[in-house]
Design a protein around this motif. Structure first.
Motif, PDB file in Angstrom:
ATOM      1  N   GLU A  70       0.841  -1.195   0.000  1.00 40.79           N
ATOM      2  CA  GLU A  70       0.000   0.000   0.000  1.00 40.79           C
ATOM      3  C   GLU A  70       0.872   1.240   0.000  1.00 40.79           C
ATOM      4  O   GLU A  70       1.817   1.341   0.764  1.00 40.79           O
ATOM      5  CB  GLU A  70      -0.874   0.012   1.257  1.00 40.79           C
ATOM      6  N   GLY A  71       0.514   2.189  -0.842  1.00 39.66           N
ATOM      7  CA  GLY A  71       1.227   3.458  -0.803  1.00 39.66           C
ATOM      8  C   GLY A  71       2.620   3.403  -1.412  1.00 39.66           C
ATOM      9  O   GLY A  71       3.414   4.331  -1.283  1.00 39.66           O
ATOM     10  N   GLU A  72       2.925   2.319  -2.107  1.00 37.50           N
ATOM     11  CA  GLU A  72       4.233   2.215  -2.740  1.00 37.50           C
ATOM     12  C   GLU A  72       4.043   2.367  -4.242  1.00 37.50           C
ATOM     13  O   GLU A  72       3.193   1.700  -4.808  1.00 37.50           O
ATOM     14  CB  GLU A  72       4.795   0.820  -2.430  1.00 37.50           C
ATOM     15  N   ASP A  73       4.808   3.230  -4.871  1.00 38.82           N
ATOM     16  CA  ASP A  73       4.609   3.339  -6.318  1.00 38.82           C
ATOM     17  C   ASP A  73       5.538   2.378  -7.047  1.00 38.82           C
ATOM     18  O   ASP A  73       6.350   1.709  -6.423  1.00 38.82           O
ATOM     19  CB  ASP A  73       4.788   4.782  -6.796  1.00 38.82           C
ATOM     20  N   ALA A  74       5.417   2.339  -8.374  1.00 38.61           N
ATOM     21  CA  ALA A  74       6.119   1.308  -9.147  1.00 38.61           C
ATOM     22  C   ALA A  74       7.631   1.419  -8.973  1.00 38.61           C
ATOM     23  O   ALA A  74       8.336   0.416  -8.869  1.00 38.61           O
ATOM     24  CB  ALA A  74       5.747   1.410 -10.621  1.00 38.61           C
ATOM     25  N   VAL A  75       8.137   2.666  -8.932  1.00 42.47           N
ATOM     26  CA  VAL A  75       9.592   2.839  -8.838  1.00 42.47           C
ATOM     27  C   VAL A  75      10.114   2.317  -7.504  1.00 42.47           C
ATOM     28  O   VAL A  75      11.136   1.641  -7.422  1.00 42.47           O
ATOM     29  CB  VAL A  75       9.966   4.330  -9.007  1.00 42.47           C
ATOM     30  N   GLN A  76       9.363   2.612  -6.423  1.00 47.88           N
ATOM     31  CA  GLN A  76       9.821   2.139  -5.114  1.00 47.88           C
ATOM     32  C   GLN A  76       9.780   0.629  -5.033  1.00 47.88           C
ATOM     33  O   GLN A  76      10.677  -0.003  -4.472  1.00 47.88           O
ATOM     34  CB  GLN A  76       8.934   2.739  -4.007  1.00 47.88           C
ATOM     35  N   PHE A  77       8.712   0.066  -5.609  1.00 51.17           N
ATOM     36  CA  PHE A  77       8.594  -1.377  -5.616  1.00 51.17           C
ATOM     37  C   PHE A  77       9.764  -1.986  -6.381  1.00 51.17           C
ATOM     38  O   PHE A  77      10.410  -2.946  -5.927  1.00 51.17           O
ATOM     39  CB  PHE A  77       7.247  -1.763  -6.260  1.00 51.17           C
ATOM     40  N   ALA A  78      10.069  -1.384  -7.562  1.00 51.74           N
ATOM     41  CA  ALA A  78      11.177  -1.896  -8.373  1.00 51.74           C
ATOM     42  C   ALA A  78      12.474  -1.845  -7.586  1.00 51.74           C
ATOM     43  O   ALA A  78      13.275  -2.778  -7.609  1.00 51.74           O
ATOM     44  CB  ALA A  78      11.301  -1.077  -9.657  1.00 51.74           C
ATOM     45  N   ASN A  79      12.693  -0.738  -6.868  1.00 46.29           N
ATOM     46  CA  ASN A  79      13.925  -0.628  -6.083  1.00 46.29           C
ATOM     47  C   ASN A  79      13.995  -1.655  -4.985  1.00 46.29           C
ATOM     48  O   ASN A  79      15.060  -2.200  -4.679  1.00 46.29           O
ATOM     49  CB  ASN A  79      14.035   0.781  -5.480  1.00 46.29           C
ATOM     50  N   ARG A  80      12.831  -1.932  -4.387  1.00 45.49           N
ATOM     51  CA  ARG A  80      12.810  -2.902  -3.302  1.00 45.49           C
ATOM     52  C   ARG A  80      13.202  -4.290  -3.815  1.00 45.49           C
ATOM     53  O   ARG A  80      13.999  -5.011  -3.206  1.00 45.49           O
ATOM     54  CB  ARG A  80      11.411  -2.931  -2.684  1.00 45.49           C
ATOM     55  N   VAL A  81      12.617  -4.643  -4.968  1.00 44.58           N
ATOM     56  CA  VAL A  81      12.940  -5.949  -5.555  1.00 44.58           C
ATOM     57  C   VAL A  81      14.411  -6.006  -5.935  1.00 44.58           C
ATOM     58  O   VAL A  81      15.114  -6.991  -5.688  1.00 44.58           O
ATOM     59  CB  VAL A  81      12.056  -6.202  -6.803  1.00 44.58           C
ATOM     60  N   LYS A  82      14.888  -4.913  -6.514  1.00 44.73           N
ATOM     61  CA  LYS A  82      16.281  -4.867  -6.931  1.00 44.73           C
ATOM     62  C   LYS A  82      17.201  -5.052  -5.742  1.00 44.73           C
ATOM     63  O   LYS A  82      18.203  -5.759  -5.805  1.00 44.73           O
ATOM     64  CB  LYS A  82      16.545  -3.540  -7.623  1.00 44.73           C
ATOM     65  N   ALA A  83      16.896  -4.389  -4.638  1.00 46.23           N
ATOM     66  CA  ALA A  83      17.753  -4.495  -3.457  1.00 46.23           C
ATOM     67  C   ALA A  83      17.781  -5.929  -2.952  1.00 46.23           C
ATOM     68  O   ALA A  83      18.832  -6.442  -2.560  1.00 46.23           O
ATOM     69  CB  ALA A  83      17.253  -3.553  -2.357  1.00 46.23           C
ATOM     70  N   ALA A  84      16.621  -6.589  -2.992  1.00 46.83           N
ATOM     71  CA  ALA A  84      16.571  -7.976  -2.523  1.00 46.83           C
ATOM     72  C   ALA A  84      17.431  -8.871  -3.400  1.00 46.83           C
ATOM     73  O   ALA A  84      18.166  -9.730  -2.910  1.00 46.83           O
ATOM     74  CB  ALA A  84      15.119  -8.475  -2.515  1.00 46.83           C
ATOM     75  N   ILE A  85      17.356  -8.665  -4.715  1.00 50.42           N
ATOM     76  CA  ILE A  85      18.139  -9.490  -5.632  1.00 50.42           C
ATOM     77  C   ILE A  85      19.628  -9.229  -5.428  1.00 50.42           C
ATOM     78  O   ILE A  85      20.438 -10.153  -5.335  1.00 50.42           O
ATOM     79  CB  ILE A  85      17.751  -9.200  -7.094  1.00 50.42           C
ATOM     80  N   ALA A  86      19.992  -7.935  -5.314  1.00 48.67           N
ATOM     81  CA  ALA A  86      21.411  -7.608  -5.163  1.00 48.67           C
ATOM     82  C   ALA A  86      21.961  -8.203  -3.881  1.00 48.67           C
ATOM     83  O   ALA A  86      23.066  -8.731  -3.842  1.00 48.67           O
ATOM     84  CB  ALA A  86      21.593  -6.095  -5.160  1.00 48.67           C
TER      85      ALA A  86
END
Lengths: 194, 423
Positions: free
Chosen positions: B362-378
């Protein structure tokens, strides 16, 4: 950045640590994960035995000296802060950092890297590399590849070239001078810690 | 004259015939049949272990020779030689099982491939002999073997998917299509001698989701697709790729875009959402970075795939650079050149981590979500989490970022002048 922030919060004084060492939050987290992995019994600190369990370190000719560098004299354990600070020596030099006149020298400066290497030679910490200490290191690095005579002559020649004040030992200044032309940043940095 | 040559001639023919048959049978039994059933004899892992031992031996020879052979007769020592061991020691303290070697750009130990030999000239005859033997083995034996397998794999893929395409839509077709795809990708894996370790397979992507991974080379697709069935996304190509694409889409629905459609973001998003909404269709495989990164970092993820609003299954892929650099610099090498490089390396060793599924909060836009996923992968793959846009390799900095920097700078300027006026 939900999960990363919560891990950072668990580490005490992490802001100070990042400022002193220059590591980014991502690096601190990775090092924290690694610290926890090495600390198999979960005590919150590492002892020489934990380092000794790293197979490649055990195979390294100067492995025990490197382990010794983490433990200050008299201390038997190393906590996360000290762990990170020692590893900060191996950060590549920040070329674009502005030179502030009053800020302390960064841990990964050329001079501090040299000091780290110096203490690997100078085991009794008297500020000088004696002939015996040099022989010990040579023997450790070259193993059985050279004879005793060759070892002695190498040590003699090295001291002769570097020892400027003729006291048959190499002080830190003489050490630094003999390595003037060497690219310390390249040899004493681990790239992924940038 | 001629009668003299005759028995000789037929002897050669016989020998050739026998060796060909033996060769083919071995190929079939040890490589193709296990690929069909998804089992392994463990030959590749054994090969990998012996390669590691070989590298250790050559490294030992190299390090001692480098130190000993400076100068003419007497071995000369330099105070800085300790740095080599010191650095290696600290590297082993910092590295862990998850991320072995980070020096993809510069290997400390030479893996006997000339293309990674930057500073080491002719140092010792033994080492050069080892390298020579390596060349013979790689180009004389491994390369032909791999090319044969590659042709077999691709050929089978085209033929079998076309056959499966003749079936009526239904469970049988899906089942067969899965089996056929898996089998052909497994043959391709063996064609590259790829030794892959899959971690956390319980998090494997499921239908109705999107699988997101970091991108190093076109081989990523084969690596992931040999362990699970995905719907591919990509541009329609001509030539051989086009043939493969058309055949694949007969067996199960993949998403191929025409060149003109790629620009239309809404169309792309709609097709992806439609596919995802259908539970019977396979999870989509997307590489959001958009270009090949040299596998030491994860660059910015484009937000398009994260706007669709379904479960995202992140996957981290990390190659071990000791065995061959899998990075494809598309501005330097063409595809065929790259594949030849890959097939004449020792092996491709990599690890794949399946991360737990993530959804937009909730309240997370696409860019923030993308960054979150990226951080997890990295974090999982041990890759440094960088903020740079991978597209920088080809294009210029996007206006948005320039604007952000300008805003910050102006704030500093305006702020400081305000302070001045107040005092």
């Amino acid at each position: 950045m939900g999960s990363t922030n919560s891990t950072l919060l668990k580490i005490p004084n992490v802001e100070v640590l990042m400022q002193e060492t220059g590591f980014s939050p991502a690096h601190i987290i990775r090092l924290h994960d690694r610290f926890k992995a090495l600390d198999k019994e979960g005590r919150g600190h590492l002892c020489p035995h934990d380092f000794g369990a790293i197979k490649e370190l055990a195979m390294n000719p100067i492995g025990d000296r490197i382990i010794g560098a983490f433990f200050s004299p008299g201390k038997e354990t190393v906590d996360f802060h000290t762990f990170v600070k020692i590893l900060a020596h191996f950060r590549p030099v920040d070329k674009d950092r502005p030179k502030e006149p009053n800020s302390p020298e960064p841990i990964n400066s050329r001079s501090n890297k040299l000091k780290f290497a110096f203490q690997l030679y100078d085991q009794d910490k008297d500020g000088k590399i004696s002939r015996d200490e040099l022989l010990q290191v040579l023997r450790a690095m070259l193993g059985m590849q050279v004879t005793d005579e060759q070892l002695e002559s190498i040590a003699d020649r090295t001291i002769q070239e570097a020892d400027l004040d003729r006291d048959d030992a190499i002080s830190f200044e003489e050490f630094r001078k003999s390595l003037e032309k060497i690219n310390i940043d390249h040899k004493m940095s681990i790239r992924f810690l940038r | 004259m001629e009668s003299y040559l005759f028995p000789f001639d037929s002897l050669i023919c016989m020998l050739l015939g026998i060796s060909f048959t033996v060769w083919f049978t071995l190929l079939l039994v040890f490589i193709i049949v296990p690929a069909i059933f998804g089992v392994s004899f463990g030959i590749r892992r054994l090969y990998m272990k012996s390669l590691i031992k070989l590298f250790e031996v050559s490294e030992l020879m190299l390090s001692v020779s480098v130190i000993l052979q400076r100068g003419s007769a007497e071995p000369e020592f330099d105070m800085s030689d300790i740095f080599y061991f010191c650095r290696r020691g600290v590297e082993s303290i910092v590295d862990d099982e998850v991320t072995k070697r980070f020096t993809a750009e510069e290997l400390e130990s030479w893996n006997l491939l000339t293309r990674s030999n930057y500073n080491f000239h002719h140092i010792s005859t033994r080492l050069t002999a080892l390298w020579g033997m390596g060349v013979l083995i790689r180009y004389g034996f491994l390369l032909p073997l791999r090319v044969t397998l590659a042709f077999t794999g691709v050929g089978l893929l085209v033929v079998l998917t076309s056959i499966v395409g003749l079936f009526p839509n239904g469970r049988m077709k899906n089942y067969l299509s899965d089996k056929v795809h898996l089998m052909c990708y497994r043959i391709c894996i063996r064609a590259l001698t790829a030794i892959i370790t899959y971690h956390d397979s319980e998090n494997k992507p499921k239908n109705g989701g999107i699988c997101v991974a970091n991108h190093t080379s076109p081989i990523d697709v084969i690596i992931l697709a040999s362990d699970g069935c995905y719907a591919m996304v990509g541009q329609v190509h001509g030539g051989l790729m086009g043939v493969i694409q058309r055949a694949m889409v007969k067996a199960c629905p993949h998403i191929w875009f025409e060149r003109s459609e790629v620009k239309d973001r809404h169309l792309v998003a709609k097709r992806l959402s439609d596919h995802v909404a259908d539970e019977s269709k396979l999870p989509i495989l997307i590489f959001p970075e958009g270009t090949c990164i040299n596998n030491t970092s994860v660059m910015m993820f484009k937000k398009g795939s994260f706007e669709i609003g379904c479960t995202v299954y992140p996957v981290a892929i990390k190659y071990d650079p000791r065995f061959g650099d899998a990075f494809w610099n598309s501005s330097k090498f063409g595809m065929v050149n790259y594949l030849l490089h890959m097939m004449s390396s020792w092996a491709i060793v990599c690890s794949v981590w399946y991360l737990p599924p993530m959804s937009r909060m909730e309240g997370e836009d696409a860019v923030q979500f993308a960054n979150r996923v990226k951080a997890a992968i990295a974090r999982k793959g041990g890759l440094a989490d960088l903020l740079w846009d991978g597209g920088l390799k080809r294009g210029k900095v996007k206006e948005v970022f320039k604007e952000e920097q300008q805003k910050l700078y102006s704030k500093v300027l305006v702020g400081s002048s305000e302070d001045r006026s107040r005092s």
